[in-house]
Design an enzyme around this catalytic site. Structure first.
Site, short mmCIF file in Angstrom:
data_model
loop_
_atom_site.label_atom_id
_atom_site.label_comp_id
_atom_site.label_asym_id
_atom_site.label_seq_id
_atom_site.Cartn_x
_atom_site.Cartn_y
_atom_site.Cartn_z
N ASN A 112 0.84 -1.19 0.00
CA ASN A 112 0.00 0.00 0.00
C ASN A 112 0.88 1.25 0.00
O ASN A 112 2.03 1.21 0.44
CB ASN A 112 -0.89 0.01 1.25
CG ASN A 112 -1.81 1.21 1.32
OD1 ASN A 112 -2.49 1.52 0.35
ND2 ASN A 112 -1.83 1.89 2.45
N HIS A 114 0.64 5.23 1.43
CA HIS A 114 -0.13 6.08 2.34
C HIS A 114 0.43 7.49 2.31
O HIS A 114 1.66 7.66 2.37
CB HIS A 114 -0.07 5.52 3.76
CG HIS A 114 -0.85 6.31 4.75
ND1 HIS A 114 -2.23 6.29 4.79
CD2 HIS A 114 -0.45 7.18 5.73
CE1 HIS A 114 -2.65 7.09 5.75
NE2 HIS A 114 -1.59 7.65 6.33
N SER A 141 4.47 7.12 2.36
CA SER A 141 5.12 5.89 2.81
C SER A 141 4.56 4.71 2.03
O SER A 141 3.34 4.61 1.84
CB SER A 141 4.88 5.65 4.31
OG SER A 141 5.32 6.74 5.09
N ASP A 150 -2.69 0.98 8.38
CA ASP A 150 -1.50 1.76 8.02
C ASP A 150 -0.33 1.45 8.94
O ASP A 150 0.54 2.31 9.18
CB ASP A 150 -1.81 3.27 8.04
CG ASP A 150 -2.90 3.64 7.05
OD1 ASP A 150 -2.95 3.05 5.96
OD2 ASP A 150 -3.70 4.54 7.37
#
Length: 226
Positions: A112, A114, A141, A150
C-alpha cells in the site's frame, strides 16, 4: 532458453487512479518488469477504471455497497483477484479497511501507499492534519500491509517540505508527485525479486531493513537487478 513470465500484478483502486497511471506508464516504459493483469475498483464509474481500459488492462467493479458486510465483500474481492493469479496485489488509493482473512490470504504480496510519513497521521485527511500539527516535513510511505491500519512495515518514504502558505490541496499535490516517482520503484524491486517480507520484516537485496529507506538514499536510485 525460454524466459520466465513477468510477475503478475493486480491493482485495487477507489478513485481517479493517478498512482495506477504511474504504474501503467512505468510498465510501458520498461521501468517495472511486471504485468498488470487486472484492475479492480470498489466504486463504479471512477476515472481509474477508464485509465485501465485505455491501457488494455481488464477492469471490473466489486461494489462494496452490494454486500451486507465486510467479510463477504472481501471474499468476493479475493475471488476476483485470484482469477488473475497475481504475484503482487497493489493498493493504489483503495479506500477500504481490509479484513484479517484478506490480509492473511495475500501476506507478503500486498503493498500500500499512504500519504504521510508513517507512523504519523495514519488514516484519513493526512494533509489537513499535517498542517494543523505544524510539521516541517510531510510525504508518503510505501509499506507491506498487515492487519493494523496503516501499520505494516514501511519499505520506502519520500518527503516534501511543508511551506508557510501551503493548503491541504497544494501539499497533497506535492506529495502526489513523490508518490508517482516512489511507488513504481518499490514495485520494480518486488518484481525483480529483490524485495520480500520475512517474519514481519522488510528485506531488500537479502538484507533486513533496520529503518525505512528514504527516496534520497543512493540505493533508491539503482535500477539494476541483483
Amino acid at each position: 532458453m525460454r524466459q520466465s513470465p513477468s510477475p503478475g500484478i493486480v491493482v485495487l483502486i477507489s478513485g481517479s487512479g493517478t498512482n495506477l497511471q504511474a504504474l501503467i506508464d512505468a510498465v510501458a516504459n520498461g521501468d517495472i518488469h511486471g504485468e498488470i493483469r487486472g484492475v479492480i475498483s470498489n466504486r463504479p464509474e471512477v476515472a481509474g477504471l477508464e485509465r485501465a481500459r485505455r491501457a488494455g488492462i481488464p477492469a471490473r467493479v466489486i461494489n462494496h455497497q452490494d454486500f451486507s458486510d465486510r467479510d463477504t465483500f472481501d471474499q468476493a474481492l479475493m475471488a476476483a483477484i485470484d482469477q488473475h493469479q497475481p504475484d503482487l496485489v497493489v493498493l493504489a488509493g483503495f479506500m477500504r479497511v481490509l479484513t484479517p482473512a484478506f490480509v492473511g490470504h495475500h501476506e507478503g504480496r500486498l503493498i500500500n501507499i499512504h500519504p504521510s510519513l508513517l507512523p504519523d497521521f495514519r488514516g484519513l485527511h493526512t494533509h489537513e492534519r499535517a498542517l494543523e500539527a505544524g510539521v516541517q516535513l510531510h510525504g508518503c510511505s510505501i509499506h507491506f500491509v498487515n492487519t493494523e491500519l496503516d501499520g505494516g512495515p514501511v519499505i520506502l518514504q519520500a518527503s516534501v517540505p511543508v511551506l508557510p502558505d501551503d493548503t491541504p490541496q497544494t501539499l497533497a499535490a506535492r506529495v502526489q508527485q513523490q508518490e508517482h516517482r516512489a511507488y513504481p520503484r518499490v514495485i520494480q524491486w518486488f518484481c525483480q525479486g529483490r524485495l520480500t517480507l520475512r517474519n514481519g520484516q522488510v528485506w531488500l537485496d537479502e538484507k533486513p531493513l533496520q529503518a525505512p529507506l528514504q527516496f534520497s538514499d543512493p540505493i533508491t536510485l539503482a535500477d539494476s537487478a541483483c
